[in-house]
Design an enzyme around this catalytic site. Structure first.
Site, PDB file in Angstrom:
ATOM      1  CB  SER A 141      -0.888  -0.001   1.253  1.00  0.00           C
ATOM      2  OG  SER A 141      -1.532   1.245   1.437  1.00  0.00           O
ATOM      3  CE1 TYR A 154      -3.816  -2.779   5.396  1.00  0.00           C
ATOM      4  CE2 TYR A 154      -3.288  -0.490   4.915  1.00  0.00           C
ATOM      5  CZ  TYR A 154      -3.531  -1.778   4.483  1.00  0.00           C
ATOM      6  OH  TYR A 154      -3.496  -2.061   3.144  1.00  0.00           O
TER       7      TYR A 154
END
Length: 332
Positions: A141, A154
């Site tokens: 990501s 996360y």
């Protein structure tokens, strides 16, 4: 046995990006091994794979368990003869500020999102190192480079994947291995994550920034398997966020502080009795897309990170040269 079929293992295959990748790769030339916790959801995906002429081996497991993932890797090798490609996708998230989330929640997000990738990579290597061939795909990501508010657990896990993968690359290079590793760092994606992720906020979460359909990500993954580069950066804002954070992180801190929380919030209040998938699967929500389809783009720009960095360095050198010339001329 896979025979001439390409043998591919996909974690997190039951929903979202993992499901989109599975369906994109399904066909007569692939033998897929599908990992996720919900056996019924995996069977549903497997039926779609078989309808497209592909093979599908269903291997229900929690990627947080190293033993379970290792067993799944052995089962895939036994069934298909080898593992050509291993794609780590599985993730978990919790929305909330650091003082709202609990240590147990952070641990669980880390076990799935970071250790799940470690466990999958190790399982892939047990087969691939016997031939020194194969491809490992890490679905990362842009948040692996730049942390944002409300997603500290996360973001921390995605940062950790980058460090682990960089170390592994060095070891494989030292061994002269032919195993390829490629990372794809994603933008916001329209997946069911925002329907079943745990949240401590009063309003339902939403993707941050421009949103893309999971199928667009799957197309980029399919291309990366055939042409593995060190890293691919996806989306319009991804490269800007990553490069901007390297140049001016303090400015991004202030921008995120100003708009990062509101930008991840909808006007819909949270139903406090709705289940989340942090510790157990949520039956019935295993699909590819989420609820932000009206704003999600069907195509995603994909950039080879090496070319982006080279272009940025070249531009910086040109600007520096022009400034140097101008200053020199001023003193002539």
């Amino acid at each position: 046995m896979a025979g001439n079929r390409r043998s591919i293992v996909i974690t997190g295959a039951s929903a979202g990006v993992g499901r989109a990748i599975t369906l994109r790769l399904a066909g007569p030339d692939t033998a897929l091994a599908l990992l996720a916790r919900d056996a019924d959801a995996l069977e549903d995906v497997a039926r779609e794979v078989r309808a497209r002429g592909g093979q599908a081996l269903v291997l229900p497991c929690d990627v947080a368990s190293g033993d379970a993932v290792a067993a799944a890797g052995r089962a895939a090798t036994e069934a298909h003869g080898r593992i050509d490609v291993w794609i780590n996708v599985a993730m978990a998230a919790v929305f909330g500020t650091v003082d709202q989330i609990t240590p147990e929640e952070v641990r669980r997000v880390t076990e799935v999102t970071y250790l799940g990738f470690v466990n999958g990579t190790m399982a892939a290597l047990r087969d691939m190192r016997t031939r020194e061939r194969g491809t490992i795909v890490q679905i990362g990501s842009a948040l692996a480079y730049r942390g944002i508010p409300l997603q500290s657990a996360y973001c921390g896990a995605k940062h950790a994947i980058r460090g682990f993968t960089a170390s592994l690359r060095c070891e494989l290079a030292a061994a002269g291995s032919g195993i390829a590793i490629t990372e794809l760092h994603l933008p916001a994606v329209n997946t069911p994550q925002f329907d079943w992720a745990r949240t401590h906020r009063d309003s339902e979460p939403r993707p941050a920034g421009p949103v893309y359909q999971p199928e667009a990500i799957a197309e980029a993954v399919a291309s990366a398997i055939d042409r593995p580069a060190r890293e691919y950066w996806l989306g319009r804002q991804g490269p800007l966020l990553i490069m901007g954070n390297q140049v001016w992180p303090g400015l991004l801190d202030r921008l995120m502080a100003k708009s990062g929380i509101e930008g991840q919030s909808t006007e819909q209040p949270v139903k406090r009795d709705q289940p989340d998938n942090l510790f157990t699967p949520v039956p019935g929500l295993h699909r590819t897309r989420g609820r932000f389809g009206q704003e999600a783009a069907a195509r995603v720009p994909t950039f080879d990170a090496r070319l982006v960095r080279a272009s940025a360095i070249s531009a910086a050198l040109i600007v520096a040269g022009m400034l140097g010339f101008a200053l020199g001329a001023a003193f002539i």
